[in-house]
Design a protein around this motif. Sequence first.
Motif, PDB file in Angstrom:
ATOM      1  N   GLU A  82      -7.486  -1.159 -13.440  1.00  0.00           N
ATOM      2  CA  GLU A  82      -7.531   0.297 -13.316  1.00  0.00           C
ATOM      3  C   GLU A  82      -6.128   0.896 -13.454  1.00  0.00           C
ATOM      4  OE1 GLU A  82      -9.332   2.258  -9.667  1.00  0.00           O
ATOM      5  OE2 GLU A  82     -11.148   1.493 -10.614  1.00  0.00           O
ATOM      6  N   GLY A  83      -5.187   0.055 -13.824  1.00  0.00           N
ATOM      7  CA  GLY A  83      -3.827   0.523 -14.022  1.00  0.00           C
ATOM      8  C   GLY A  83      -3.097   0.729 -12.709  1.00  0.00           C
ATOM      9  N   TYR A  84      -2.029   1.516 -12.786  1.00  0.00           N
ATOM     10  CA  TYR A  84      -1.314   1.846 -11.553  1.00  0.00           C
ATOM     11  C   TYR A  84      -1.689   3.268 -11.186  1.00  0.00           C
ATOM     12  CZ  TYR A  84       1.959   4.631 -14.284  1.00  0.00           C
ATOM     13  OH  TYR A  84       2.504   5.586 -15.088  1.00  0.00           O
ATOM     14  N   PHE A  85      -1.356   3.657  -9.976  1.00  0.00           N
ATOM     15  CA  PHE A  85      -1.828   4.955  -9.488  1.00  0.00           C
ATOM     16  C   PHE A  85      -0.691   5.937  -9.211  1.00  0.00           C
ATOM     17  CE2 PHE A  85      -4.878   1.657  -8.452  1.00  0.00           C
ATOM     18  CZ  PHE A  85      -6.013   2.169  -9.043  1.00  0.00           C
ATOM     19  N   ASP A  86       0.516   5.400  -9.041  1.00  0.00           N
ATOM     20  CA  ASP A  86       1.643   6.247  -8.659  1.00  0.00           C
ATOM     21  C   ASP A  86       2.917   5.647  -9.258  1.00  0.00           C
ATOM     22  OD1 ASP A  86       2.249   8.260  -5.978  1.00  0.00           O
ATOM     23  OD2 ASP A  86       3.920   7.183  -6.916  1.00  0.00           O
ATOM     24  N   ALA A  87       3.807   6.510  -9.744  1.00  0.00           N
ATOM     25  CA  ALA A  87       5.028   6.027 -10.393  1.00  0.00           C
ATOM     26  C   ALA A  87       5.860   5.141  -9.470  1.00  0.00           C
ATOM     27  CB  ALA A  87       5.859   7.211 -10.880  1.00  0.00           C
ATOM     28  N   GLU A  88       5.701   5.314  -8.170  1.00  0.00           N
ATOM     29  CA  GLU A  88       6.446   4.466  -7.227  1.00  0.00           C
ATOM     30  C   GLU A  88       6.110   2.990  -7.376  1.00  0.00           C
ATOM     31  OE1 GLU A  88       5.793   5.763  -3.261  1.00  0.00           O
ATOM     32  OE2 GLU A  88       6.859   7.672  -3.567  1.00  0.00           O
ATOM     33  N   GLU A  89       4.952   2.719  -7.947  1.00  0.00           N
ATOM     34  CA  GLU A  89       4.549   1.318  -8.097  1.00  0.00           C
ATOM     35  C   GLU A  89       5.242   0.641  -9.274  1.00  0.00           C
ATOM     36  OE1 GLU A  89       0.085   0.957  -7.825  1.00  0.00           O
ATOM     37  OE2 GLU A  89       0.308   3.114  -7.711  1.00  0.00           O
ATOM     38  N   LEU A  90       5.806   1.438 -10.190  1.00  0.00           N
ATOM     39  CA  LEU A  90       6.304   0.858 -11.441  1.00  0.00           C
ATOM     40  C   LEU A  90       7.397  -0.191 -11.242  1.00  0.00           C
ATOM     41  CD1 LEU A  90       6.113   4.010 -13.735  1.00  0.00           C
ATOM     42  CD2 LEU A  90       4.679   1.955 -13.810  1.00  0.00           C
ATOM     43  N   PRO A  91       8.389   0.066 -10.349  1.00  0.00           N
ATOM     44  CA  PRO A  91       9.401  -0.985 -10.153  1.00  0.00           C
ATOM     45  C   PRO A  91       8.790  -2.301  -9.646  1.00  0.00           C
ATOM     46  CG  PRO A  91      10.141   1.113  -9.228  1.00  0.00           C
ATOM     47  CD  PRO A  91       8.709   1.295  -9.607  1.00  0.00           C
ATOM     48  N   ILE A  92       7.715  -2.187  -8.876  1.00  0.00           N
ATOM     49  CA  ILE A  92       7.066  -3.411  -8.370  1.00  0.00           C
ATOM     50  C   ILE A  92       6.373  -4.149  -9.520  1.00  0.00           C
ATOM     51  CG2 ILE A  92       5.413  -4.322  -6.674  1.00  0.00           C
ATOM     52  CD1 ILE A  92       5.854  -1.664  -5.121  1.00  0.00           C
ATOM     53  N   LEU A  93       5.736  -3.389 -10.406  1.00  0.00           N
ATOM     54  CA  LEU A  93       5.120  -4.022 -11.580  1.00  0.00           C
ATOM     55  C   LEU A  93       6.173  -4.781 -12.373  1.00  0.00           C
ATOM     56  CD1 LEU A  93       2.761  -1.267 -13.089  1.00  0.00           C
ATOM     57  CD2 LEU A  93       2.239  -3.029 -11.430  1.00  0.00           C
ATOM     58  N   ALA A  94       7.327  -4.129 -12.551  1.00  0.00           N
ATOM     59  CA  ALA A  94       8.389  -4.771 -13.333  1.00  0.00           C
ATOM     60  C   ALA A  94       8.925  -6.003 -12.612  1.00  0.00           C
ATOM     61  CB  ALA A  94       9.511  -3.768 -13.594  1.00  0.00           C
ATOM     62  N   GLU A  95       9.143  -5.853 -11.319  1.00  0.00           N
ATOM     63  CA  GLU A  95       9.731  -6.965 -10.558  1.00  0.00           C
ATOM     64  C   GLU A  95       8.820  -8.194 -10.569  1.00  0.00           C
ATOM     65  OE1 GLU A  95      10.604  -5.967  -6.481  1.00  0.00           O
ATOM     66  OE2 GLU A  95      10.953  -8.080  -5.947  1.00  0.00           O
ATOM     67  N   TYR A  96       7.526  -7.966 -10.412  1.00  0.00           N
ATOM     68  CA  TYR A  96       6.606  -9.094 -10.298  1.00  0.00           C
ATOM     69  C   TYR A  96       5.948  -9.464 -11.630  1.00  0.00           C
ATOM     70  CZ  TYR A  96       7.074  -8.970  -5.243  1.00  0.00           C
ATOM     71  OH  TYR A  96       7.563  -9.037  -3.957  1.00  0.00           O
ATOM     72  N   GLY A  97       6.280  -8.738 -12.670  1.00  0.00           N
ATOM     73  CA  GLY A  97       5.678  -9.056 -13.970  1.00  0.00           C
ATOM     74  C   GLY A  97       4.182  -8.880 -13.961  1.00  0.00           C
ATOM     75  N   ILE A  98       3.739  -7.700 -13.573  1.00  0.00           N
ATOM     76  CA  ILE A  98       2.309  -7.399 -13.498  1.00  0.00           C
ATOM     77  C   ILE A  98       1.968  -6.385 -14.588  1.00  0.00           C
ATOM     78  CG2 ILE A  98       0.539  -6.335 -12.026  1.00  0.00           C
ATOM     79  CD1 ILE A  98       2.290  -7.550  -9.653  1.00  0.00           C
ATOM     80  N   THR A  99       0.842  -6.618 -15.247  1.00  0.00           N
ATOM     81  CA  THR A  99       0.473  -5.849 -16.430  1.00  0.00           C
ATOM     82  C   THR A  99      -0.535  -4.763 -16.084  1.00  0.00           C
ATOM     83  OG1 THR A  99       0.699  -7.888 -17.704  1.00  0.00           O
ATOM     84  CG2 THR A  99      -0.489  -6.072 -18.761  1.00  0.00           C
ATOM     85  N   PRO A 100      -0.178  -3.486 -16.280  1.00  0.00           N
ATOM     86  CA  PRO A 100      -1.169  -2.444 -16.016  1.00  0.00           C
ATOM     87  C   PRO A 100      -2.010  -2.141 -17.252  1.00  0.00           C
ATOM     88  CG  PRO A 100       0.936  -1.406 -16.489  1.00  0.00           C
ATOM     89  CD  PRO A 100       1.148  -2.913 -16.619  1.00  0.00           C
ATOM     90  N   ALA A 101      -3.262  -1.758 -17.031  1.00  0.00           N
ATOM     91  CA  ALA A 101      -4.062  -1.144 -18.093  1.00  0.00           C
ATOM     92  C   ALA A 101      -3.770   0.350 -18.014  1.00  0.00           C
ATOM     93  CB  ALA A 101      -5.544  -1.418 -17.879  1.00  0.00           C
ATOM     94  N   LEU A 102      -3.248   0.905 -19.100  1.00  0.00           N
ATOM     95  CA  LEU A 102      -2.907   2.337 -19.119  1.00  0.00           C
ATOM     96  C   LEU A 102      -4.059   3.091 -19.758  1.00  0.00           C
ATOM     97  CD1 LEU A 102       0.806   2.067 -20.317  1.00  0.00           C
ATOM     98  CD2 LEU A 102      -0.119   1.960 -17.978  1.00  0.00           C
ATOM     99  N   HIS A 103      -4.392   4.232 -19.169  1.00  0.00           N
ATOM    100  CA  HIS A 103      -5.553   4.953 -19.701  1.00  0.00           C
ATOM    101  C   HIS A 103      -5.306   6.448 -19.862  1.00  0.00           C
ATOM    102  CE1 HIS A 103      -6.511   6.257 -15.557  1.00  0.00           C
ATOM    103  NE2 HIS A 103      -6.068   5.069 -15.218  1.00  0.00           N
ATOM    104  N   ARG A 104      -4.064   6.912 -19.550  1.00  0.00           N
ATOM    105  CA  ARG A 104      -3.735   8.330 -19.737  1.00  0.00           C
ATOM    106  C   ARG A 104      -2.359   8.445 -20.383  1.00  0.00           C
ATOM    107  NH1 ARG A 104      -4.370   9.091 -13.880  1.00  0.00           N
ATOM    108  NH2 ARG A 104      -2.149   9.537 -14.062  1.00  0.00           N
TER     109      ARG A 104
END
Length: 369
Positions: free
Chosen positions: A81-103
């Motif tokens: 379902e992707g990420y929900f808030d821009a605050e999560e983005l550094p965590i995605l980068a740090e942990y190498g997690i792939t979001p599904a982007l839909h917007r």
Amino acid sequence: MSRPIRARIDLAALRHNFAVARRYAGTTRLFSVVKANAYGHGLLPCAQALAGLTDGYALLDLADAVALREAGIRQPILLLEGYFDAEELPILAEYGITPALHRADQLEEIELAGLPRRLDVFLKVNSGMNRLGFTGDALTAAVRRATASPAFADVTLMTHFADADGPRGVAWQLDRFHTMLPCWAGPVSLANSAALLRYPETRGDWARPGIMLYGGSPFADIPAEQLELKPVMTLASQIIGVQEIGPGERVGYGGTFTADRPTRVGIVACGYADGYPRHAGTGAPILVDGRRTRLLGRVSMDMLACDLTGLPDSGVGSPVTLWGEGLSADDVATAAGTISYELFCALARRVPVDFVDGEAGGRGGRETD
Ligand SMILES: *Cc1c(COP(=O)(O)O)cnc(C)c1O
């Protein structure tokens, strides 16, 4: 002794089912879908049981994705379902997690985030489900942007089928997908369990099987057994009381079952507060001492009643299987007007869970895969 209800999770059966998915997938890579606490089966134990086999994991919660990384999981992890808030983005980068982007605003947000590394992303294509994703010109623009911008690493296109298990099938959505993206030569991810099992043309680069890993059939008309899937979750309890009732006596709240002959009623320590579906009524299948009988009357919060009339040797202490080994969750779900997904996910926290692996489950016979 504590209340006798327990769930048993058979990790060898999980791996067996994964091997079935692998067989259908051929060279296509597999995301094991472990959302919703691995469909109620326990995220970490299930993820770890598949760690040597699966190519990736797909789930919803960032906290769960991080928990997988911290448990040593190295494969790609896709947030469906992707990420929900821009605050999560550094965590995605740090942990190498792939979001599904839909917007579209998410692409911009990632570009502006100034992340320390490029993100792998999936772009969600709305091919007819009409929940999440891009269509038409917005899709073309998103693909162009994601493939051109230095904020993104690998780009994969994904879509989700609305009726892979039903009569409408997938061709109409596949057509739309290819019409919207005539020039896309990069990786795609299309198939859920039903599509993987039924439509080889949907395998793509990454498939996303969920329910089949847990031994549920995605099809109303094909039993899991026929697909060579094994139940992973067995919900078990015991008979804790017996009532002998005469004709005209009723059972349970609302008295929805009336005996038409002398009837032996077994009371089982399991109710809707354990996750058993309240909408299962008289006639829903249940196993007592390994023999199939039927529910009687309404399911209560903590108890349900079953028919022991034909099982004279069964009584207090007899083992009961609500679903799982010997009784397909699909059959119980059908009797309750729902699907096995919902039964599994609804397993209540108050039910103790035992994880077993093959022989430790006392099932005899070695797993061969
Ligand atoms: C849940 C989900 C799946 C898995 O579906 P199953 O029917 O359980 O195989 C695959 N893709 C997406 C996007 C999902 O949300």
